[in-house]
Design an enzyme around this catalytic site. Sequence first.
Site, PDB file in Angstrom:
ATOM      1  N   ILE A 104     -17.895  66.934  35.363  1.00 42.04           N
ATOM      2  CA  ILE A 104     -17.856  68.375  35.109  1.00 42.04           C
ATOM      3  C   ILE A 104     -16.724  69.028  35.904  1.00 42.04           C
ATOM      4  O   ILE A 104     -16.432  68.612  37.025  1.00 42.04           O
ATOM      5  CB  ILE A 104     -19.221  69.013  35.481  1.00 42.04           C
ATOM      6  CG1 ILE A 104     -19.313  70.461  35.011  1.00 42.04           C
ATOM      7  CG2 ILE A 104     -19.547  68.902  36.952  1.00 42.04           C
ATOM      8  CD1 ILE A 104     -20.755  70.993  34.968  1.00 42.04           C
ATOM      9  N   ASP A 106     -15.800  72.728  37.303  1.00 45.08           N
ATOM     10  CA  ASP A 106     -16.356  74.059  37.552  1.00 45.08           C
ATOM     11  C   ASP A 106     -15.215  74.948  38.067  1.00 45.08           C
ATOM     12  O   ASP A 106     -14.517  75.583  37.277  1.00 45.08           O
ATOM     13  CB  ASP A 106     -17.513  73.892  38.549  1.00 45.08           C
ATOM     14  CG  ASP A 106     -18.255  75.173  38.823  1.00 45.08           C
ATOM     15  OD1 ASP A 106     -17.935  76.192  38.199  1.00 45.08           O
ATOM     16  OD2 ASP A 106     -19.168  75.173  39.666  1.00 45.08           O
TER      17      ASP A 106
HETATM   18  P1  5GP Z   1     -15.375  71.886  41.024  1.00 40.25           P
HETATM   19  O1  5GP Z   1     -15.882  73.266  41.365  1.00 40.25           O
HETATM   20  O2  5GP Z   1     -14.547  71.316  42.128  1.00 40.25           O
HETATM   21  O3  5GP Z   1     -14.678  71.870  39.692  1.00 40.25           O
HETATM   22  O4  5GP Z   1     -16.641  70.976  40.884  1.00 40.25           O
HETATM   23  C1  5GP Z   1     -17.206  70.453  42.042  1.00 40.25           C
HETATM   24  C2  5GP Z   1     -18.356  69.548  41.777  1.00 40.25           C
HETATM   25  O5  5GP Z   1     -19.496  70.392  41.744  1.00 40.25           O
HETATM   26  C3  5GP Z   1     -18.418  68.777  40.465  1.00 40.25           C
HETATM   27  O6  5GP Z   1     -17.734  67.566  40.491  1.00 40.25           O
HETATM   28  C4  5GP Z   1     -19.908  68.540  40.367  1.00 40.25           C
HETATM   29  O7  5GP Z   1     -20.274  67.438  41.163  1.00 40.25           O
HETATM   30  C5  5GP Z   1     -20.466  69.808  40.982  1.00 40.25           C
HETATM   31  N1  5GP Z   1     -20.880  70.761  39.943  1.00 40.25           N
HETATM   32  C6  5GP Z   1     -20.258  71.873  39.531  1.00 40.25           C
HETATM   33  N2  5GP Z   1     -20.986  72.525  38.596  1.00 40.25           N
HETATM   34  C7  5GP Z   1     -22.095  71.780  38.425  1.00 40.25           C
HETATM   35  C8  5GP Z   1     -23.256  71.913  37.591  1.00 40.25           C
HETATM   36  O8  5GP Z   1     -23.438  72.849  36.796  1.00 40.25           O
HETATM   37  N3  5GP Z   1     -24.201  70.946  37.714  1.00 40.25           N
HETATM   38  C9  5GP Z   1     -24.080  69.898  38.569  1.00 40.25           C
HETATM   39  N4  5GP Z   1     -25.070  69.019  38.611  1.00 40.25           N
HETATM   40  N5  5GP Z   1     -23.001  69.729  39.365  1.00 40.25           N
HETATM   41  C10 5GP Z   1     -22.026  70.659  39.279  1.00 40.25           C
END
Ligand code: 5GP
Length: 180
Positions: A104, A106
Amino acid sequence: MSELPSDLARVVLSAETIHARVCEIADQLSKDYADKDGLYIIGILKGAFIFLADLTRQLTLPHVVDFMAVSSYGKTDTFSGAVRIIMDLREPIEGRHVLIVEDIVDTGHTLSYLYRTLKGRKPASLNACVLVQKERDSLEVPIHYLGFKIPDVWVVGYGLDFADAYRTLPYIAELKREEG
Ligand code: 5GP
């Protein structure tokens, strides 16, 4: 489908929908990398393990699977810009065609960090394959293969967890928000 666990609000992506898209992405990858000398696939733990297993078993080209585990600082915080490697690759990737497989995106900080870190190791090419991306303001990070865009809610299942629960659900579902 059997009843949803009570902490979950709704199914966002069914198992059938995910399976169909994973097959499409695998076909695309098999075509795009057909003339390359194999693909070096990096699954990002823990969340990508189910996506990676399903995707790689549909590929029709030679590939190697390796893993990295990364962690965001600030366990209780769902947003943290700082990322660190907690488990690194087993082999150098210099001169190899590398594909990051991530569950994912985010904020985009994790993928952006992975690009920076892995580019420094001089792969022949470096692309990313992501199952879901949230529709929200995020860093500009290239995603060459994307499964789905989803609303900006916390999702679980198909590798994604909440406090290590729900990872092995066959679908992706929205977690209920805590009241108050
Ligand atoms: P980033 O914000 O760096 O794109 O994402 C960071 C990490 O947060 C992702 O790799 C994932 O492990 C976790 N993450 C972000 N959004 C979600 C979500 O909606 N559900 C889950 N389970 N993990 C998430």
